[in-house]
Design an enzyme around this catalytic site. Structure first.
Site, mmCIF file in Angstrom:
data_model
loop_
_atom_site.group_PDB
_atom_site.id
_atom_site.type_symbol
_atom_site.label_atom_id
_atom_site.label_comp_id
_atom_site.label_asym_id
_atom_site.label_seq_id
_atom_site.Cartn_x
_atom_site.Cartn_y
_atom_site.Cartn_z
ATOM 1 N N ARG A 118 0.816 -1.234 0.000
ATOM 2 C CA ARG A 118 0.000 0.000 0.000
ATOM 3 C C ARG A 118 0.844 1.277 0.000
ATOM 4 O O ARG A 118 0.394 2.339 0.402
ATOM 5 C CB ARG A 118 -0.979 0.018 1.172
ATOM 6 C CG ARG A 118 -1.949 -1.126 1.155
ATOM 7 C CD ARG A 118 -3.204 -0.811 1.938
ATOM 8 N NE ARG A 118 -4.149 -1.899 1.813
ATOM 9 C CZ ARG A 118 -4.219 -2.929 2.649
ATOM 10 N NH1 ARG A 118 -3.418 -2.979 3.697
ATOM 11 N NH2 ARG A 118 -5.099 -3.878 2.446
ATOM 12 N N LYS A 140 2.993 11.631 -11.402
ATOM 13 C CA LYS A 140 2.144 10.776 -12.239
ATOM 14 C C LYS A 140 2.879 9.459 -12.468
ATOM 15 O O LYS A 140 4.012 9.448 -12.976
ATOM 16 C CB LYS A 140 1.873 11.438 -13.594
ATOM 17 C CG LYS A 140 0.731 12.443 -13.564
ATOM 18 C CD LYS A 140 0.326 12.853 -14.971
ATOM 19 C CE LYS A 140 -0.785 13.884 -14.919
ATOM 20 N NZ LYS A 140 -1.108 14.418 -16.262
ATOM 21 N N GLU A 182 9.631 18.670 -25.075
ATOM 22 C CA GLU A 182 8.961 19.028 -23.810
ATOM 23 C C GLU A 182 9.581 20.304 -23.224
ATOM 24 O O GLU A 182 8.903 21.064 -22.544
ATOM 25 C CB GLU A 182 9.048 17.877 -22.797
ATOM 26 C CG GLU A 182 8.326 16.591 -23.213
ATOM 27 C CD GLU A 182 6.808 16.618 -22.983
ATOM 28 O OE1 GLU A 182 6.261 17.654 -22.569
ATOM 29 O OE2 GLU A 182 6.167 15.575 -23.247
ATOM 30 N N LYS A 224 7.422 23.316 -13.844
ATOM 31 C CA LYS A 224 6.566 22.148 -13.553
ATOM 32 C C LYS A 224 6.225 22.107 -12.071
ATOM 33 O O LYS A 224 5.073 21.822 -11.698
ATOM 34 C CB LYS A 224 7.238 20.853 -14.001
ATOM 35 C CG LYS A 224 6.353 19.648 -13.688
ATOM 36 C CD LYS A 224 6.251 18.624 -14.749
ATOM 37 C CE LYS A 224 5.135 17.623 -14.392
ATOM 38 N NZ LYS A 224 5.178 16.428 -15.167
ATOM 39 N N GLU A 234 -4.474 17.452 -11.259
ATOM 40 C CA GLU A 234 -5.016 17.880 -12.554
ATOM 41 C C GLU A 234 -6.512 18.158 -12.512
ATOM 42 O O GLU A 234 -7.283 17.713 -13.369
ATOM 43 C CB GLU A 234 -4.686 16.847 -13.654
ATOM 44 C CG GLU A 234 -4.656 17.479 -15.039
ATOM 45 C CD GLU A 234 -4.057 16.572 -16.108
ATOM 46 O OE1 GLU A 234 -2.939 16.073 -15.920
ATOM 47 O OE2 GLU A 234 -4.727 16.376 -17.133
ATOM 48 N N ARG A 238 -3.141 22.054 -14.189
ATOM 49 C CA ARG A 238 -2.096 21.106 -14.605
ATOM 50 C C ARG A 238 -2.306 20.627 -16.036
ATOM 51 O O ARG A 238 -1.361 20.190 -16.698
ATOM 52 C CB ARG A 238 -2.043 19.917 -13.625
ATOM 53 C CG ARG A 238 -0.900 18.973 -13.931
ATOM 54 C CD ARG A 238 -0.628 17.974 -12.819
ATOM 55 N NE ARG A 238 0.413 17.045 -13.237
ATOM 56 C CZ ARG A 238 1.078 16.239 -12.423
ATOM 57 N NH1 ARG A 238 0.818 16.243 -11.134
ATOM 58 N NH2 ARG A 238 2.017 15.428 -12.885
ATOM 59 N N ASN A 242 -0.334 19.430 -20.872
ATOM 60 C CA ASN A 242 -0.694 18.528 -21.977
ATOM 61 C C ASN A 242 -0.716 19.260 -23.316
ATOM 62 O O ASN A 242 -1.276 18.753 -24.286
ATOM 63 C CB ASN A 242 -2.069 17.900 -21.721
ATOM 64 C CG ASN A 242 -2.076 17.067 -20.458
ATOM 65 O OD1 ASN A 242 -1.086 16.402 -20.156
ATOM 66 N ND2 ASN A 242 -3.163 17.122 -19.704
ATOM 67 N N HIS A 245 -0.478 17.473 -26.647
ATOM 68 C CA HIS A 245 -0.585 16.042 -26.360
ATOM 69 C C HIS A 245 -1.846 15.394 -26.939
ATOM 70 O O HIS A 245 -1.874 14.182 -27.115
ATOM 71 C CB HIS A 245 -0.496 15.785 -24.852
ATOM 72 C CG HIS A 245 0.909 15.899 -24.312
ATOM 73 N ND1 HIS A 245 1.676 17.042 -24.460
ATOM 74 C CD2 HIS A 245 1.687 15.009 -23.636
ATOM 75 C CE1 HIS A 245 2.865 16.848 -23.892
ATOM 76 N NE2 HIS A 245 2.896 15.629 -23.386
ATOM 77 N N HIS A 249 -0.633 12.313 -28.745
ATOM 78 C CA HIS A 249 -0.959 10.954 -28.274
ATOM 79 C C HIS A 249 -1.661 10.170 -29.369
ATOM 80 O O HIS A 249 -1.463 8.955 -29.509
ATOM 81 C CB HIS A 249 -1.853 11.014 -27.031
ATOM 82 C CG HIS A 249 -1.088 11.201 -25.749
ATOM 83 N ND1 HIS A 249 -1.692 11.570 -24.571
ATOM 84 C CD2 HIS A 249 0.231 11.060 -25.468
ATOM 85 C CE1 HIS A 249 -0.768 11.647 -23.614
ATOM 86 N NE2 HIS A 249 0.398 11.344 -24.137
ATOM 87 N N HIS A 262 7.991 9.836 -28.098
ATOM 88 C CA HIS A 262 6.983 10.699 -27.487
ATOM 89 C C HIS A 262 7.208 12.181 -27.856
ATOM 90 O O HIS A 262 6.294 12.869 -28.316
ATOM 91 C CB HIS A 262 6.994 10.521 -25.965
ATOM 92 C CG HIS A 262 5.993 11.371 -25.257
ATOM 93 N ND1 HIS A 262 4.631 11.201 -25.395
ATOM 94 C CD2 HIS A 262 6.153 12.449 -24.429
ATOM 95 C CE1 HIS A 262 3.995 12.109 -24.675
ATOM 96 N NE2 HIS A 262 4.900 12.878 -24.079
HETATM 97 N N1 GLY Z 1 3.262 15.106 -18.112
HETATM 98 C C1 GLY Z 1 2.154 15.876 -17.758
HETATM 99 C C2 GLY Z 1 1.972 15.979 -16.280
HETATM 100 O O1 GLY Z 1 2.835 15.593 -15.518
HETATM 101 O O2 GLY Z 1 0.945 16.446 -15.840
#
Ligand code: GLY
Length: 363
Positions: A118, A140, A182, A224, A234, A238, A242, A245, A249, A262
């Site tokens: 956990r 993430k 990025e 960031k 998010e 946040r 993207n 993206h 994507h 990517h």
């Molecule tokens: N890579 C996008 C984020 O970390 O929200």
């Protein structure tokens, strides 16, 4: 010299330490007694010994697990391997998982740490540019399913991020340039002066000048960290991370993961989003051209060659994680450094932007 950037998340907050070796691992407080170093078949052989030595100095008993390099390792099978290895190595709640590698190792390792017993501590030790400026920061974590990318995961913050800029010197050229996409993103979404700096330092970045890289990586981490500190899960802001993206994507999925790296797909996605932004928010043709030129200068794709793919790309955009009731949501730019998120775009605009990105030039 080391630069420290704080990700300010209260009791889940942590430092990103940016330096020229792995020594800052010595500074990490609260890491566990036994450590599992997770790496891939590219980075493990290069850095495993250096990292093990430092962890041993901190009193950790280390075990090591290597996964095959590449996106296909972000899967249930490799997750199972990590968890079973953790049991076999006797990791307990005070242990730490050290994710040593690029985005795949960080995402998989972070998710394994989130679910093992956990939740145990984990350290991000990113060795690719993309991981340093994006995936290792912000918590993430997750894996892919055959049905799509990052469909299983958790927001789970590391206890620290250790960036050794030296590792960028051995990164394959294509992967390094992919990371630069990025980097460019941060200028567009948040900091026009940073975009100017990237234009000025283009040559230095291409030759991987250590001092310029230090400055650039630190600024990306600051941006960031600021965004994540304001919106960890998010709920809103946040989403600006993207940028590019939604289309990017879709390219990765339609063309097959790995066909475009990517960052390469995100480069095309940003060119696409710029066209949409021009039509919806009046983003100027001059600014759009500057972005395109910088991306091209970094050797990134700015023209999509598969002009017959609109139907499939459009369908994938509707099933994107960020879509709202099948309607794709976009981040759009009004001016360099000023963006809007959660934007719905008329169908004819989506299609017109596709024509532009296939033609290669904004009309
Ligand atoms: N890579 C996008 C984020 O970390 O929200």
């Amino acid at each position: 010299m080391e630069t420290i950037v704080r990700v300010d998340l209260g009791e889940r907050g942590y430092d990103i330490r940016i330096g020229a070796d792995f020594a800052s691992l010595l500074q990490v407080k609260g890491a566990g007694r036994s450590a599992l170093i997770l790496a891939d078949s590219n980075t493990g052989p290069l850095y495993r010994d250096a990292v093990s030595r430092i962890l041993a100095k901190c009193g950790h008993v280390c075990s090591y697990l290597e996964i095959p390099a590449g996106e296909s390792s972000k899967c249930l099978e490799q997750l199972g391997r990590v968890l079973e290895h953790a049991v076999g190595a006797g990791l307990d709640r005070k242990s730490v998982l050290v994710a040593l590698g690029g985005g795949v190792v960080g995402d998989l390792g972070g998710f394994a740490a989130a679910v093992y017993l956990r939740g145990i501590s984990f350290l991000q030790v990113p060795t690719s540019l993309l991981a340093m400026v994006d995936s290792a920061v912000g918590g993430k974590t997750g894996i892919n399913l055959p049905q799509g990318k990052n469909l299983v995961g958790a927001f789970y913050q590391p206890v620290a991020v250790t960036v050794n800029l030296q590792t960028l010197q051995t990164l394959p050229e294509r992967e390094y340039r992919s990371g630069l996409a990025e980097v460019v993103k941060y200028g567009i979404i948040h900091d026009a002066a940073f975009f100017d700096l990237l234009e000025r330092e283009q040559a230095a970045l291409l030759r991987r000048d250590p001092s310029v890289l230090g400055q650039i990586v630190a600024r990306c981490c600051e941006i960031k960290a600021e965004i994540v500190s304001r919106d960890e899960r998010e709920g809103g802001l946040r989403a600006i991370l993207n940028y590019g993206h939604t289309f990017g994507h879709a390219i990765e999925a339609v063309c097959g993961y790995g066909t475009y790296l990517h960052g390469e797909a995100i480069s095309l996605g940003m060119v696409y989003a710029n066209h949409v932004s021009g039509m919806c928010y009046g983003f100027s043709a001059v600014a759009s051209r500057r972005v395109r030129d910088l991306l091209a200068g970094f050797g990134l794709p700015v023209q999509f060659e598969r002009c017959e793919e609109w139907g499939r790309l459009r369908a994938v955009m509707s099933s994107d994680k960020k879509a709202d009731r099948q309607v794709p949501m976009f981040v759009l730019v009004e001016d360099m450094g000023t963006v809007h998120f959660g934007c719905e775009v008329p169908e004819d605009v989506l299609q017109a932007a596709y024509a532009h990105v296939c033609e290669g030039e904004r009309k």
